[in-house]
Scaffold this motif. Sequence first.
Motif, PDB file in Angstrom:
ATOM      1  N   ASP A 151       0.872  -1.174   0.000  1.00  0.00           N
ATOM      2  CA  ASP A 151       0.000   0.000   0.000  1.00  0.00           C
ATOM      3  C   ASP A 151       0.912   1.227   0.000  1.00  0.00           C
ATOM      4  O   ASP A 151       1.397   1.661   1.048  1.00  0.00           O
ATOM      5  CB  ASP A 151      -0.903  -0.006   1.221  1.00  0.00           C
TER       6      ASP A 151
ATOM      7  N   PHE B 193       0.407   4.339  -0.470  1.00  0.00           N
ATOM      8  CA  PHE B 193      -0.062   5.531   0.214  1.00  0.00           C
ATOM      9  C   PHE B 193       0.166   5.439   1.728  1.00  0.00           C
ATOM     10  O   PHE B 193       0.312   6.450   2.402  1.00  0.00           O
ATOM     11  CB  PHE B 193      -1.545   5.760  -0.073  1.00  0.00           C
ATOM     12  N   TRP B 194       0.198   4.243   2.217  1.00  0.00           N
ATOM     13  CA  TRP B 194       0.446   4.031   3.640  1.00  0.00           C
ATOM     14  C   TRP B 194       1.949   3.965   3.928  1.00  0.00           C
ATOM     15  O   TRP B 194       2.427   4.460   4.939  1.00  0.00           O
ATOM     16  CB  TRP B 194      -0.230   2.738   4.098  1.00  0.00           C
TER      17      TRP B 194
ATOM     18  N   ASP C 267       4.765  11.826   0.892  1.00  0.00           N
ATOM     19  CA  ASP C 267       4.688  12.459  -0.426  1.00  0.00           C
ATOM     20  C   ASP C 267       6.075  12.616  -1.045  1.00  0.00           C
ATOM     21  O   ASP C 267       6.266  12.408  -2.250  1.00  0.00           O
ATOM     22  CB  ASP C 267       3.998  13.831  -0.320  1.00  0.00           C
TER      23      ASP C 267
ATOM     24  N   LEU D 256       7.136   9.306  -2.341  1.00  0.00           N
ATOM     25  CA  LEU D 256       6.368   8.958  -3.545  1.00  0.00           C
ATOM     26  C   LEU D 256       6.945   9.669  -4.769  1.00  0.00           C
ATOM     27  O   LEU D 256       7.066   9.068  -5.837  1.00  0.00           O
ATOM     28  CB  LEU D 256       4.894   9.331  -3.363  1.00  0.00           C
TER      29      LEU D 256
ATOM     30  N   ASP E 196       3.253  12.926  -6.259  1.00  0.00           N
ATOM     31  CA  ASP E 196       2.853  12.709  -4.870  1.00  0.00           C
ATOM     32  C   ASP E 196       1.499  12.010  -4.827  1.00  0.00           C
ATOM     33  O   ASP E 196       0.955  11.597  -5.861  1.00  0.00           O
ATOM     34  CB  ASP E 196       2.826  14.034  -4.102  1.00  0.00           C
ATOM     35  N   ARG E 197       0.954  11.867  -3.618  1.00  0.00           N
ATOM     36  CA  ARG E 197      -0.315  11.147  -3.445  1.00  0.00           C
ATOM     37  C   ARG E 197      -1.427  11.768  -4.287  1.00  0.00           C
ATOM     38  O   ARG E 197      -2.153  11.066  -4.995  1.00  0.00           O
ATOM     39  CB  ARG E 197      -0.683  11.150  -1.955  1.00  0.00           C
TER      40      ARG E 197
ATOM     41  N   GLU F 151      -5.673   2.477  -8.693  1.00  0.00           N
ATOM     42  CA  GLU F 151      -4.537   3.215  -8.135  1.00  0.00           C
ATOM     43  C   GLU F 151      -3.254   2.395  -8.217  1.00  0.00           C
ATOM     44  O   GLU F 151      -2.184   2.931  -8.545  1.00  0.00           O
ATOM     45  CB  GLU F 151      -4.814   3.588  -6.674  1.00  0.00           C
TER      46      GLU F 151
END
Length: 246
Positions: A16, A18-19, A23, A26, A33-34, A61
């Motif tokens: 995951d 996003f977890w 940012d 990422l 970023d997210r 996603e």
Amino acid sequence: MAARQQQRRKFRDRKDIFWDFSDAELIRRYRLDRAGIVAVTDLVRDELHSQTCRNKALSPELKVAITLRYLATGKMQLCSGDDFGVSQPTISRVIWQTITALTAPRVFHQFVKFPLTRQEVQRKQVEFMAIARFPGVEGVIDGTHVRIVAPKDDEYAYVNRKRYHSINVQIVFDATYKILDIVTKWPGSVHDAHILDESGLKMLFEDNYVPQPCHLLGDSGYPFKQWLLTPYTNRQLAGPQANYNR
């Protein structure tokens, strides 16, 4: 039945992102970023949404993240599969599906569109005028060679003048580096001038779809035209011609 149970597919844990990542992390890994990843996903969510939940179907996603990771790093698909907990064939299918969705006309023309109204053209010209006091310029054109693996068919046609395999991509961009037009179908051996001559861009100017006066700037690899300004090639220039080149 016992044999089938033994052969039942085993699914690895999936990341995951996003977890797991901030940012900043990422951006390092995916160039976005997210919020950027979600924005790209929203453009093609319907096309990437799986019709079934069988076999732990990938979310839109995650499909976008896999594709961004591949495009950002050029990383081997097998390594990407290990990172995301999916097989290499799945990575390959996801990349193809996502790129196909992102390059569909419905999406593509939201971001890459050549200005044709007088108001749009004048705005581009003002932006270029602010750079070097060069009047009437809407965009800059050039070809860039994107390296590829040697194809099986017509391999020789993809060898460019620097002796590696490529696609010769024609790009027009404005004063803020936004792409206005792009042609990506020609092998590396094809000259920039030929690509322009066969492109729809030439038709836009010569059939007066672009409000005049309006110019593109190109290097000496292009022919001089009323709408395409190229440098003087004489190195002993002085006066107005030298100023023009500069």
